[in-house]
Design an enzyme around this catalytic site. Structure first.
Site, PDB file in Angstrom:
ATOM      1  N   LYS A  53       0.836  -1.204   0.000  1.00 59.96           N
ATOM      2  CA  LYS A  53       0.000   0.000   0.000  1.00 59.96           C
ATOM      3  C   LYS A  53       0.875   1.261   0.000  1.00 59.96           C
ATOM      4  O   LYS A  53       0.595   2.226  -0.716  1.00 59.96           O
ATOM      5  CB  LYS A  53      -0.935  -0.008   1.227  1.00 59.96           C
ATOM      6  CG  LYS A  53      -2.049  -1.041   1.083  1.00 59.96           C
ATOM      7  CD  LYS A  53      -2.786  -1.343   2.388  1.00 59.96           C
ATOM      8  CE  LYS A  53      -3.777  -2.483   2.169  1.00 59.96           C
ATOM      9  NZ  LYS A  53      -4.472  -2.944   3.363  1.00 59.96           N
ATOM     10  N   GLN A  97      -4.714  -1.658   9.502  1.00 60.30           N
ATOM     11  CA  GLN A  97      -4.644  -3.005   8.918  1.00 60.30           C
ATOM     12  C   GLN A  97      -5.232  -4.030   9.886  1.00 60.30           C
ATOM     13  O   GLN A  97      -4.899  -4.059  11.063  1.00 60.30           O
ATOM     14  CB  GLN A  97      -3.167  -3.340   8.598  1.00 60.30           C
ATOM     15  CG  GLN A  97      -2.957  -4.643   7.843  1.00 60.30           C
ATOM     16  CD  GLN A  97      -3.542  -4.640   6.434  1.00 60.30           C
ATOM     17  OE1 GLN A  97      -3.670  -3.598   5.797  1.00 60.30           O
ATOM     18  NE2 GLN A  97      -3.924  -5.804   5.951  1.00 60.30           N
ATOM     19  N   ASP A 120     -11.301   2.540   3.918  1.00 60.53           N
ATOM     20  CA  ASP A 120     -11.622   1.109   3.839  1.00 60.53           C
ATOM     21  C   ASP A 120     -13.124   0.886   3.647  1.00 60.53           C
ATOM     22  O   ASP A 120     -13.551  -0.202   3.276  1.00 60.53           O
ATOM     23  CB  ASP A 120     -11.223   0.412   5.156  1.00 60.53           C
ATOM     24  CG  ASP A 120      -9.929  -0.365   5.034  1.00 60.53           C
ATOM     25  OD1 ASP A 120      -9.634  -0.857   3.935  1.00 60.53           O
ATOM     26  OD2 ASP A 120      -9.231  -0.495   6.061  1.00 60.53           O
TER      27      ASP A 120
END
Ligand code: GUN
Length: 285
Positions: A53, A97, A120
């Site tokens: 990422k 994460q 997200d």
């Protein structure tokens, strides 16, 4: 091979290329989009995802910060960091994460992120916006699946989409996205019996369970579009999806490979969501 391959890697690369120009013009106006990624602990898979990422951000010109905490970090400390990032004007997107260690409530962490920075799309407010078809953020993997179908010019309206898997990250939001696009959607899961009765009816089949060779040639309709979200290691340690690729590709109309299919699309949609967040926050001032 009967099926045409949907090359997620190439589609994602083209999208990153297009983004670079967009970001250059943002920067020319003195505005730099920024993403903060929080990683707790040293789970090798999570470390590798996060590295990817950050690398993607660098490639397209998004400012990124990687914030790391030890496995033993308290929930309070993590929530304090999120509060700080919520207030930080240089950060437009925040990603924590997952999974998180057991002393930390994932839901508390997700809900601590300001919905406007929730790239997200996991915050219940953004999930609710998806349910009610309002503008928000959509989880990256489902959004990437839709982008792949757009890239091969396949309309979704009126199609029967069968989603196998009901996770909050993929199965549920993918089903809602397809529904919002006027598809007829069937959601299957571990208790669905017999699974093949449903998968055989799919014009578009999304396999998102996390089990190697869950879907065989006999489980699909000839000419179906097969989207493989699985990321499993086989006995030889090779990355494989949920679909028995070699046999299914002979019968499907389109198929995504693993690796090189959904994975790169998920990554690029995080960049898209970050730009979207930056644009929206910039407009609000
Ligand atoms: N862990 C596995 N997939 C994801 C994802 O899409 N987002 C976050 N935050 N964590 C993950």
């Amino acid at each position: 091979m009967g099926a045409q391959l949907i090359d997620g890697k190439a589609i994602a690369a083209a999208k990153r290329q297009a983004m670079k120009t967009r970001i250059e013009s943002m920067k020319a106006q003195g505005f730099v989009p920024g993403l903060a990624v929080i990683l707790v602990g040293e789970n090798p898979a999570s470390m590798s995802y996060v590295k990817g990422k950050i690398r993607d951000c660098k490639e397209v010109g998004i400012y990124s910060e990687l914030i790391r905490f030890p496995e033993t970090v308290t929930e309070e400390r993590l929530l304090a960091e999120i509060d700080k990032l919520n207030e930080d004007k240089t950060i437009h997107g925040i990603l924590v994460q997952l999974p998180l260690p057991s002393q930390i409530s994932e839901q508390k962490v997700i809900q601590a992120i300001r919905p406007e920075k929730d790239v997200d799309g996991f915050h219940p407010i953004n999930v609710g916006r998806l349910v009610t078809k309002q503008e928000g953020f959509v989880s990256c993997t489902p959004a990437g699946i839709i982008e792949m179908l757009k890239a091969i010019d396949v309309p979704v309206a009126g199609k029967h989409v069968v989603v196998v898997g009901r996770s909050n990250i993929v199965g549920k939001p993918a089903s809602l996205l397809f529904l919002n696009l006027d598809a007829t959607v069937t959601i299957c899961h571990s208790k669905t019996k017999p699974l093949s009765k449903y998968t055989q009816q799919a014009d578009i089949l999304v396999a998102a369970v996390g089990r190697e060779a869950l879907i065989h040639a006999e489980d699909i309709k000839p000419g179906a579009i097969v989207i493989d979200v699985g990321m499993n290691r086989n006995a030889a340690g090779k990355l494989v999806g949920d679909v028995a690729f070699e046999e299914v590709k002979e019968k499907a109309g389109f198929i995504t490979p693993v690796p090189g299919g959904v994975g790169p699309m998920t990554r690029v949609m995080l960049l898209e969501n970050t730009l979207l967040a930056a644009d929206r926050q910039n407009k609000k001032g």
